[in-house]
Design a protein around this motif. Structure first.
Motif, PDB file in Angstrom:
ATOM      1  N   ARG A 220       0.826  -1.207   0.000  1.00 29.42           N
ATOM      2  CA  ARG A 220       0.000   0.000   0.000  1.00 29.42           C
ATOM      3  C   ARG A 220       0.859   1.255   0.000  1.00 29.42           C
ATOM      4  N   ALA A 221       1.988   1.212   0.703  1.00 34.33           N
ATOM      5  CA  ALA A 221       2.842   2.396   0.812  1.00 34.33           C
ATOM      6  C   ALA A 221       3.664   2.646  -0.440  1.00 34.33           C
ATOM      7  N   LEU A 222       3.920   1.597  -1.216  1.00 38.50           N
ATOM      8  CA  LEU A 222       4.755   1.747  -2.404  1.00 38.50           C
ATOM      9  C   LEU A 222       3.969   2.337  -3.571  1.00 38.50           C
ATOM     10  N   VAL A 223       4.658   3.145  -4.359  1.00 35.65           N
ATOM     11  CA  VAL A 223       4.088   3.651  -5.595  1.00 35.65           C
ATOM     12  C   VAL A 223       3.931   2.486  -6.569  1.00 35.65           C
ATOM     13  N   ASP A 224       3.020   2.596  -7.514  1.00 38.45           N
ATOM     14  CA  ASP A 224       2.892   1.564  -8.536  1.00 38.45           C
ATOM     15  C   ASP A 224       4.213   1.450  -9.293  1.00 38.45           C
ATOM     16  N   GLY A 225       4.722   0.234  -9.406  1.00 41.38           N
ATOM     17  CA  GLY A 225       6.029   0.021 -10.018  1.00 41.38           C
ATOM     18  C   GLY A 225       7.175   0.117  -9.039  1.00 41.38           C
ATOM     19  N   GLY A 226       6.870   0.397  -7.772  1.00 38.05           N
ATOM     20  CA  GLY A 226       7.903   0.425  -6.736  1.00 38.05           C
ATOM     21  C   GLY A 226       8.356  -0.976  -6.388  1.00 38.05           C
ATOM     22  N   VAL A 227       9.461  -1.091  -5.658  1.00 43.36           N
ATOM     23  CA  VAL A 227      10.000  -2.410  -5.355  1.00 43.36           C
ATOM     24  C   VAL A 227      10.338  -2.554  -3.881  1.00 43.36           C
ATOM     25  N   TRP A 228      10.231  -3.785  -3.411  1.00 38.48           N
ATOM     26  CA  TRP A 228      10.737  -4.188  -2.100  1.00 38.48           C
ATOM     27  C   TRP A 228      11.923  -5.093  -2.367  1.00 38.48           C
ATOM     28  N   ARG A 229      13.115  -4.654  -1.968  1.00 40.72           N
ATOM     29  CA  ARG A 229      14.333  -5.433  -2.119  1.00 40.72           C
ATOM     30  C   ARG A 229      14.660  -6.097  -0.784  1.00 40.72           C
ATOM     31  N   ILE A 230      14.940  -7.392  -0.830  1.00 35.42           N
ATOM     32  CA  ILE A 230      15.232  -8.171   0.370  1.00 35.42           C
ATOM     33  C   ILE A 230      16.499  -8.979   0.113  1.00 35.42           C
ATOM     34  N   ALA A 231      17.308  -9.134   1.131  1.00 40.78           N
ATOM     35  CA  ALA A 231      18.495 -10.002   1.014  1.00 40.78           C
ATOM     36  C   ALA A 231      18.698 -10.746   2.317  1.00 40.78           C
ATOM     37  N   THR A 232      19.133 -11.995   2.215  1.00 40.59           N
ATOM     38  CA  THR A 232      19.449 -12.800   3.394  1.00 40.59           C
ATOM     39  C   THR A 232      20.559 -13.776   3.043  1.00 40.59           C
ATOM     40  N   ILE A 307      24.350 -15.726  -0.568  1.00 46.91           N
ATOM     41  CA  ILE A 307      23.505 -14.542  -0.421  1.00 46.91           C
ATOM     42  C   ILE A 307      22.314 -14.679  -1.356  1.00 46.91           C
ATOM     43  N   HIS A 308      21.130 -14.541  -0.809  1.00 42.68           N
ATOM     44  CA  HIS A 308      19.901 -14.603  -1.592  1.00 42.68           C
ATOM     45  C   HIS A 308      19.328 -13.190  -1.712  1.00 42.68           C
ATOM     46  N   ASP A 309      19.172 -12.724  -2.948  1.00 36.79           N
ATOM     47  CA  ASP A 309      18.595 -11.411  -3.221  1.00 36.79           C
ATOM     48  C   ASP A 309      17.225 -11.568  -3.855  1.00 36.79           C
ATOM     49  N   PHE A 310      16.310 -10.695  -3.470  1.00 35.00           N
ATOM     50  CA  PHE A 310      14.943 -10.736  -3.979  1.00 35.00           C
ATOM     51  C   PHE A 310      14.529  -9.336  -4.425  1.00 35.00           C
ATOM     52  N   THR A 311      13.775  -9.279  -5.510  1.00 36.44           N
ATOM     53  CA  THR A 311      13.190  -8.028  -5.967  1.00 36.44           C
ATOM     54  C   THR A 311      11.714  -8.269  -6.258  1.00 36.44           C
ATOM     55  N   TYR A 312      10.855  -7.629  -5.494  1.00 33.48           N
ATOM     56  CA  TYR A 312       9.419  -7.758  -5.684  1.00 33.48           C
ATOM     57  C   TYR A 312       8.865  -6.413  -6.111  1.00 33.48           C
ATOM     58  N   ARG A 313       8.311  -6.364  -7.328  1.00 39.80           N
ATOM     59  CA  ARG A 313       7.785  -5.117  -7.883  1.00 39.80           C
ATOM     60  C   ARG A 313       6.267  -5.079  -7.734  1.00 39.80           C
ATOM     61  N   THR A 314       5.761  -3.893  -7.418  1.00 34.92           N
ATOM     62  CA  THR A 314       4.319  -3.761  -7.267  1.00 34.92           C
ATOM     63  C   THR A 314       3.644  -3.757  -8.622  1.00 34.92           C
ATOM     64  N   VAL A 315       2.498  -4.395  -8.679  1.00 33.79           N
ATOM     65  CA  VAL A 315       1.724  -4.504  -9.918  1.00 33.79           C
ATOM     66  C   VAL A 315       0.290  -4.133  -9.626  1.00 33.79           C
TER      67      VAL A 315
END
Length: 315
Positions: A220-232, A307-315
């Motif tokens: 909800r907080a992200l703009v359309d097309g925004g991303v949440w980047r995660i790494a572990t 290292i695991h990287d993730f990119t989740y883009r809002t749609v």
């Protein structure tokens, strides 16, 4: 650039250990070890169950452990010198990590805080602040907000921002999910969560910061097309991220790498059995070039962890 304090008094310690794991504090006279704090929650869960209520009834499940940590002289000087400039006054009260009632984290608030309408990137669990400070220095066209609840981490981030006279970074010492609940829709460009506390014991997986409820608030907080980047660097946490995020409403996994992971969870004490479990292929991302290589990540690589990287883009 005018200096608030003598630079020799606040020398940057290049060898300080870093981590994006989220931790917090109690008042200085109340030191609580992580094991004791977690045991208290488990006792509360048992009491609630015996009373016919859900576990941890009436209590938040936090992704960090509250413990005291006094600042050394160097970090205390940094806090005194730079907190007024960089640390947001949005807490519910002294010693509280909740966001104050009625806060609306919207475009007007951002404009009054940063003085412009540039895109905002929020890092959850900024640790010692190396990553977010480096990004702020490299990208003056963007704004940054570091969310960290551990006093030394906040102070070190203040130190890095102040020494470089950065204008585009702020710090909030609050529980991250509370901040996202206060966000107006579409106000954030990106969210970063790098190397969160893995909570390795199976019974503590509920404390991991990446959870469906937070995913909904981040979306909800992200703009359309925004991303949440995660790494572990923890394989079981990577599986956890896939379980929460791959089918999360409003997100698309845009990773291009194929990674094989166990399809069952392991915890502290039996992680060595993971290789014998059935595996499946998942999509993950190339290493995010905008993430500096911190001491924490170097230690994970030196220990042989992937290292695991993730990119989740809002749609």
């Amino acid at each position: 650039m005018s200096e608030v304090v003598n630079q020799s008094d606040i020398a940057l310690d290049e060898d300080v250990s870093t981590s994006s794991s989220v931790t917090s504090i109690l008042p200085s006279d109340a030191t609580v070890s992580s094991d004791v704090a977690v045991a208290a929650d488990e006792a509360a869960a048992s009491d609630a169950t015996n009373a016919g209520r859900p576990p941890l009834y009436g209590r938040k499940v936090l992704s960090f452990v509250r413990r005291s940590a006094r600042l050394d002289d160097r970090l205390q000087r940094a806090w005194d010198a730079y907190a007024d400039r960089y640390l947001l006054d949005i807490n519910a009260g002294e010693g509280s990590l909740d966001v104050r009632d009625g806060l609306r984290f919207d475009a007007e608030f951002m404009r009054s805080t940063w003085g412009n309408d540039r895109p905002l990137i929020v890092e959850i669990g900024s640790g010692q602040g190396e990553n977010v400070a480096a990004a702020a220095a490299a990208h003056p066209e963007l704004n940054f907000l570091a969310l960290e609840v551990y006093d030394p981490g906040v102070a070190h981030t203040l130190l890095l921002a102040g020494k470089q006279d950065l204008d585009n970074i702020r710090i909030a010492q609050v529980n991250a999910p509370e901040l996202f609940k206060a966000c107006a829709p579409g106000v954030l460009a990106e969210v970063w969560t790098f190397f969160p506390d893995p909570w390795p014991k199976m019974k503590h997986h509920k404390r991991r910061i990446v959870q469906p409820e937070l995913a909904g608030d981040v979306r909800r907080a992200l703009v359309d097309g925004g991303v949440w980047r995660i790494a572990t660097d923890i394989e079981d946490y990577a599986l956890h991220v896939h379980e929460v995020m791959d089918d999360a409403d409003g997100f698309e996994n845009v990773g291009s790498l194929t990674v094989s992971l166990p399809i069952a969870h392991v915890g502290k004490g039996n992680a060595d059995t993971a290789a014998d479990l059935p595996h499946a292929d998942f999509r993950e991302s190339e290493r995010f070039e905008g993430r500096v290589l911190t001491n924490f990540e170097k230690k994970g690589l030196a220990a042989g962890r992937v290292i695991h990287d993730f990119t989740y883009r809002t749609v």
